[in-house]
Design an enzyme around this catalytic site. Structure first.
Site, PDB file in Angstrom:
ATOM      1  CG  ASN A  35      16.065  21.050  26.553  1.00 57.58           C
ATOM      2  OD1 ASN A  35      14.895  20.685  26.427  1.00 57.58           O
ATOM      3  ND2 ASN A  35      16.771  21.550  25.555  1.00 57.58           N
ATOM      4  CB  SER A 124      25.707  28.550  17.507  1.00 60.99           C
ATOM      5  OG  SER A 124      24.653  28.798  16.604  1.00 60.99           O
ATOM      6  CE1 TYR A 148      22.164  29.899  19.856  1.00 62.73           C
ATOM      7  CE2 TYR A 148      22.368  28.819  21.987  1.00 62.73           C
ATOM      8  CZ  TYR A 148      22.591  28.833  20.617  1.00 62.73           C
ATOM      9  OH  TYR A 148      23.242  27.777  20.022  1.00 62.73           O
ATOM     10  CE  LYS A 152      25.921  28.119  22.317  1.00 53.85           C
ATOM     11  NZ  LYS A 152      26.438  26.988  23.110  1.00 53.85           N
ATOM     12  CG  ASN A 198      15.682  24.117  15.949  1.00 49.30           C
ATOM     13  OD1 ASN A 198      16.175  23.597  16.926  1.00 49.30           O
ATOM     14  ND2 ASN A 198      15.878  25.384  15.659  1.00 49.30           N
TER      15      ASN A 198
HETATM   16  C1  WQD Z   1      15.749  26.711   9.729  1.00 49.50           C
HETATM   17  C2  WQD Z   1      14.950  27.310   8.561  1.00 49.50           C
HETATM   18  C3  WQD Z   1      13.408  29.013   9.236  1.00 49.50           C
HETATM   19  C4  WQD Z   1      10.836  26.288  11.566  1.00 49.50           C
HETATM   20  C5  WQD Z   1      18.552  27.978  14.946  1.00 49.50           C
HETATM   21  C6  WQD Z   1      19.429  28.738  15.886  1.00 49.50           C
HETATM   22  C7  WQD Z   1      20.813  28.155  15.859  1.00 49.50           C
HETATM   23  C8  WQD Z   1      20.736  26.702  16.176  1.00 49.50           C
HETATM   24  C9  WQD Z   1      19.850  25.998  15.152  1.00 49.50           C
HETATM   25  C10 WQD Z   1      21.003  26.276  18.519  1.00 49.50           C
HETATM   26  C11 WQD Z   1      14.809  28.822   8.656  1.00 49.50           C
HETATM   27  C12 WQD Z   1      12.658  27.792   8.678  1.00 49.50           C
HETATM   28  C13 WQD Z   1      11.860  26.800  10.787  1.00 49.50           C
HETATM   29  C14 WQD Z   1       9.492  26.309  11.091  1.00 49.50           C
HETATM   30  C15 WQD Z   1      10.273  27.313   9.048  1.00 49.50           C
HETATM   31  N1  WQD Z   1      20.203  26.510  17.470  1.00 49.50           N
HETATM   32  N2  WQD Z   1      11.574  27.305   9.549  1.00 49.50           N
HETATM   33  N3  WQD Z   1       9.271  26.816   9.830  1.00 49.50           N
HETATM   34  O1  WQD Z   1      16.953  29.380  12.776  1.00 49.50           O
HETATM   35  O2  WQD Z   1      18.669  28.381  11.171  1.00 49.50           O
HETATM   36  O3  WQD Z   1      18.997  28.141  13.633  1.00 49.50           O
HETATM   37  O4  WQD Z   1      18.560  26.603  15.246  1.00 49.50           O
HETATM   38  O5  WQD Z   1      22.170  26.070  18.540  1.00 49.50           O
HETATM   39  O6  WQD Z   1      21.607  28.819  16.811  1.00 49.50           O
HETATM   40  O7  WQD Z   1      19.512  30.076  15.434  1.00 49.50           O
HETATM   41  O8  WQD Z   1      17.177  26.864  12.496  1.00 49.50           O
HETATM   42  O9  WQD Z   1      15.527  25.064  12.231  1.00 49.50           O
HETATM   43  O10 WQD Z   1      14.816  27.184  13.424  1.00 49.50           O
HETATM   44  O11 WQD Z   1      15.184  27.212  10.949  1.00 49.50           O
HETATM   45  O12 WQD Z   1      10.026  27.781   7.908  1.00 49.50           O
HETATM   46  O13 WQD Z   1       8.522  25.862  11.753  1.00 49.50           O
HETATM   47  O14 WQD Z   1      13.643  26.776   8.599  1.00 49.50           O
HETATM   48  O15 WQD Z   1      12.808  30.205   8.802  1.00 49.50           O
HETATM   49  O16 WQD Z   1      14.847  29.335   7.340  1.00 49.50           O
HETATM   50  P1  WQD Z   1      17.908  28.294  12.445  1.00 49.50           P
HETATM   51  P2  WQD Z   1      15.618  26.549  12.339  1.00 49.50           P
END
Ligand code: WQD
Length: 336
Positions: A35, A124, A148, A152, A198
């Site tokens: 990755n 995490s 996932y 952790k 993300n």
């Molecule tokens: C952030 C905010 C979404 C995308 C995850 C994993 C965590 C870590 C980090 C690995 C949220 C909103 C997101 C989009 C949106 N990963 N969003 N539109 O979910 O807090 O954490 O990633 O280690 O373990 O759980 O991060 O960036 O996906 O979301 O509105 O297209 O942005 O709803 O509020 P998250 P995220």
């Protein structure tokens, strides 16, 4: 001190290698490129000016791990190698248990054979589960929301048990909140394959015209502007947190757990507008349904990392967006 960085070609691993080198550590890195891209290693050589040893290897390959420990005196290990896509883990749980847990157990057994007793683990904020009220503290109740997150949680348990069994073994369990941003050189940054899950890499690709608009996953959350709140931390601050944790481990056997965040939350729309200011253009978005598994608010209590490691995040949302923007401007189609 020589540190083995597994997953060294990855987003957080590559930034941590730079901070380790500038803190005076020797570095040996490995990655299986499942990755990540080989070009990242060349860029690390270019940015740091140091041609550290690199091995293309998988944590599941005990012979390859032995070779690394035979050829290099390793004093400590930072383990970034692992799969991290929440959605994929639901579809392919066994891939996650093999990658993230069997791989780590292999690595820990190899370390024991070579009397290497310092280990830093990428955990995490996802281990805080769905309940709980932020700011999250390390002793808050834990829970897994998906495979996932389970890897952790189980990884943390394994380290606590290994540490209890071997008084000379020292481990730092670091719970990341939301790492974003990029190295100020623009040479390294978050470069996920395919459509980003993300928020920040997705926004960055909208800004550079690779994606048409952002879908905001719900604007009916119980937050000031209705959108989800997270604790975004600059990846360089996160990397420096690892260096600080290593220094702590060298003097403190045992197992310590610490949040690596900023202690501040920002909403989706706050991040989007901050990125607009950084790139000087509008980011189009549409509001869509909530994403399964999301919660409204998550941010860290970072007291322990500050008290134990003397570390706290220094960089703010503006720098995180400015550095991300510079990286994607210089690499509009990602790292080739
Ligand atoms: C952030 C905010 C979404 C995308 C995850 C994993 C965590 C870590 C980090 C690995 C949220 C909103 C997101 C989009 C949106 N990963 N969003 N539109 O979910 O807090 O954490 O990633 O280690 O373990 O759980 O991060 O960036 O996906 O979301 O509105 O297209 O942005 O709803 O509020 P998250 P995220």
């Amino acid at each position: 001190m020589r540190i083995l960085v597994t997953g060294g070609a990855g987003y957080i691993g590559s930034h941590t290698i730079l901070e380790l080198l500038s803190a005076g550590y020797d570095v040996v890195a490995m990655d299986n490129f499942s990755n990540s891209k080989p070009a990242v290693i060349d860029r690390l050589y270019a940015v740091s000016g140091v041609r550290f040893r690199f091995y293309e290897a998988d944590l599941g390959d005990s012979l390859a791990l032995d070779k690394i420990f035979i050829e290099n005196k390793i004093d400590g290990v930072i383990n970034f190698a692992g799969a991290k896509a929440v959605g994929e883990s639901v579809e392919k749980p066994l891939k996650y248990y093999r990658n993230n847990l069997s791989g780590m157990i292999n690595l820990l057994e190899t370390m024991a054979r070579f009397e290497c007793r310092q280990f830093v683990f990428s955990s995490s904020a996802t281990v805080y589960g769905a309940g709980g009220t932020p700011p999250f503290r390390e002793e808050d109740p834990l829970g897994a929301l998906n495979p996932y997150g389970s890897t952790k949680l189980m990884g943390e348990t394994i380290l606590r048990d290994v540490s209890a069994a071997d008084p000379e073994f020292s481990a730092a369990i670091l719970r990341y909140f939301n790492p974003i941003g990029a190295h100020p050189s623009g040479m390294l940054g978050e470069d996920p394959a395919g459509i980003p899950n993300n928020l920040l890499p997705y926004i960055a690709r909208v800004a550079v015209g690779r994606l048409p608009y952002l879908t905001v996953f719900g604007d009916d959350w119980p937050t000031p502007d209705g959108t989800g709140i997270r604790d975004y931390i600059h990846v360089v601050d996160l990397a420096r947190g690892h260096v600080a944790a290593l220094a702590y481990l060298a003097a403190h056997p045992g197992c310590v757990t610490a949040n690596l965040g900023t202690g501040r939350g920002h909403s989706v729309l706050e991040v989007l507008h901050a990125f607009e200011r950084a790139c000087g253009r509008q980011i189009p978005y549409e509001v869509g349904p909530r994403r399964p598994g999301d919660n409204a608010v998550s941010y860290a209590d970072c007291t322990r990392a500050r008290e134990l490691f003397g570390w706290q995040a220094q960089l703010g949302l503006e720098e995180m967006c400015a550095d991300s923007w510079r990286f994607i401007q210089q690499n509009p189609d990602g790292i080739q």
